[in-house]
Motif scaffolding. Structure first.
Motif, short mmCIF file in Angstrom:
data_model
loop_
_atom_site.label_atom_id
_atom_site.label_comp_id
_atom_site.label_asym_id
_atom_site.label_seq_id
_atom_site.Cartn_x
_atom_site.Cartn_y
_atom_site.Cartn_z
N SER A 21 -57.36 83.99 66.34
CA SER A 21 -57.09 85.28 66.97
C SER A 21 -55.59 85.53 67.09
CB SER A 21 -57.76 85.36 68.35
OG SER A 21 -57.21 84.41 69.22
N ILE A 22 -54.81 84.47 67.26
CA ILE A 22 -53.35 84.63 67.29
C ILE A 22 -52.86 85.10 65.92
CG2 ILE A 22 -51.15 83.42 67.52
CD1 ILE A 22 -52.57 81.57 69.53
N GLU A 23 -53.39 84.48 64.88
CA GLU A 23 -53.01 84.88 63.52
C GLU A 23 -53.41 86.32 63.25
OE1 GLU A 23 -54.09 83.74 58.92
OE2 GLU A 23 -54.42 82.23 60.47
N GLU A 24 -54.61 86.69 63.64
CA GLU A 24 -55.08 88.06 63.42
C GLU A 24 -54.19 89.06 64.16
OE1 GLU A 24 -58.93 90.88 64.45
OE2 GLU A 24 -59.08 88.71 64.72
N LYS A 25 -53.84 88.75 65.39
CA LYS A 25 -52.98 89.63 66.18
C LYS A 25 -51.61 89.77 65.52
CE LYS A 25 -52.33 91.64 70.30
NZ LYS A 25 -52.91 92.92 70.57
N ALA A 26 -51.06 88.65 65.03
CA ALA A 26 -49.75 88.69 64.37
C ALA A 26 -49.82 89.51 63.09
CB ALA A 26 -49.28 87.27 64.07
N ARG A 27 -50.88 89.36 62.34
CA ARG A 27 -51.01 90.12 61.10
C ARG A 27 -51.17 91.62 61.37
NH1 ARG A 27 -52.62 87.60 56.31
NH2 ARG A 27 -52.65 85.34 56.42
N ASN A 28 -52.02 91.96 62.33
CA ASN A 28 -52.28 93.38 62.60
C ASN A 28 -51.12 94.08 63.29
OD1 ASN A 28 -54.83 93.25 61.47
ND2 ASN A 28 -55.83 92.80 63.41
N ASP A 29 -50.55 93.43 64.31
CA ASP A 29 -49.54 94.10 65.12
C ASP A 29 -48.13 93.96 64.57
OD1 ASP A 29 -51.63 94.75 66.72
OD2 ASP A 29 -51.07 93.46 68.40
N MET A 30 -47.84 92.82 63.92
CA MET A 30 -46.48 92.57 63.48
C MET A 30 -46.33 92.59 61.97
SD MET A 30 -45.52 89.47 65.97
CE MET A 30 -45.52 89.59 67.72
N GLY A 31 -47.42 92.71 61.25
CA GLY A 31 -47.36 92.77 59.80
C GLY A 31 -46.94 91.47 59.16
N LEU A 32 -47.24 90.35 59.81
CA LEU A 32 -46.85 89.06 59.25
C LEU A 32 -47.72 88.69 58.05
CD1 LEU A 32 -46.19 87.01 62.49
CD2 LEU A 32 -44.55 88.18 61.04
N VAL A 33 -47.11 87.97 57.09
CA VAL A 33 -47.79 87.53 55.88
C VAL A 33 -47.53 86.04 55.72
CG1 VAL A 33 -47.94 87.87 53.38
CG2 VAL A 33 -47.40 89.81 54.86
N LYS A 34 -48.55 85.30 55.32
CA LYS A 34 -48.39 83.85 55.09
C LYS A 34 -47.57 83.62 53.82
CE LYS A 34 -52.69 82.02 57.00
NZ LYS A 34 -53.92 81.31 56.63
#
Length: 94
Positions: free
Chosen positions: A68-81
């Motif tokens: 859920s932390i990863e999902e939040k970071a991807r959705n809200d901050m646009g982070l990419v692995k």
């Protein structure tokens, strides 16, 4: 003569009490209005309680679940692995 005065006094008291019942402070109209306001406030409180419960669940999930932390970071901050390619699809204007 005293019966007339007593009857007159009782009629005056009855008229005064009826006036207070229908138009004065604490009248039926005011009670009904307050009951409507209470019902509206209870509905609003229920909506806010539902929102608070949802947010509390989200906070608990973020505290315990890495996905859920990863999902939040991807959705809200646009982070990419690392190693991922980000694609943004833009709809053409009409």
């Amino acid at each position: 003569m005293t019966r007339r005065r007593l009857l007159f006094l009782l009629l005056i008291m009855l008229a005064y009490l009826q006036y207070r019942l229908w138009f004065g402070p604490g009248s039926w109209e005011q009670v009904v209005s307050l009951n409507r306001e209470i019902a509206h406030q209870q509905q609003e409180n229920q909506k806010l309680q539902t929102r608070n419960d949802r947010l509390a669940g989200e906070v608990e999930s973020l505290k315990t679940d890495l996905d859920s932390i990863e999902e939040k970071a991807r959705n809200d901050m646009g982070l990419v692995k690392k190693g991922e390619t980000f694609y943004r699809v833009v709809e053409p204007e009409k």
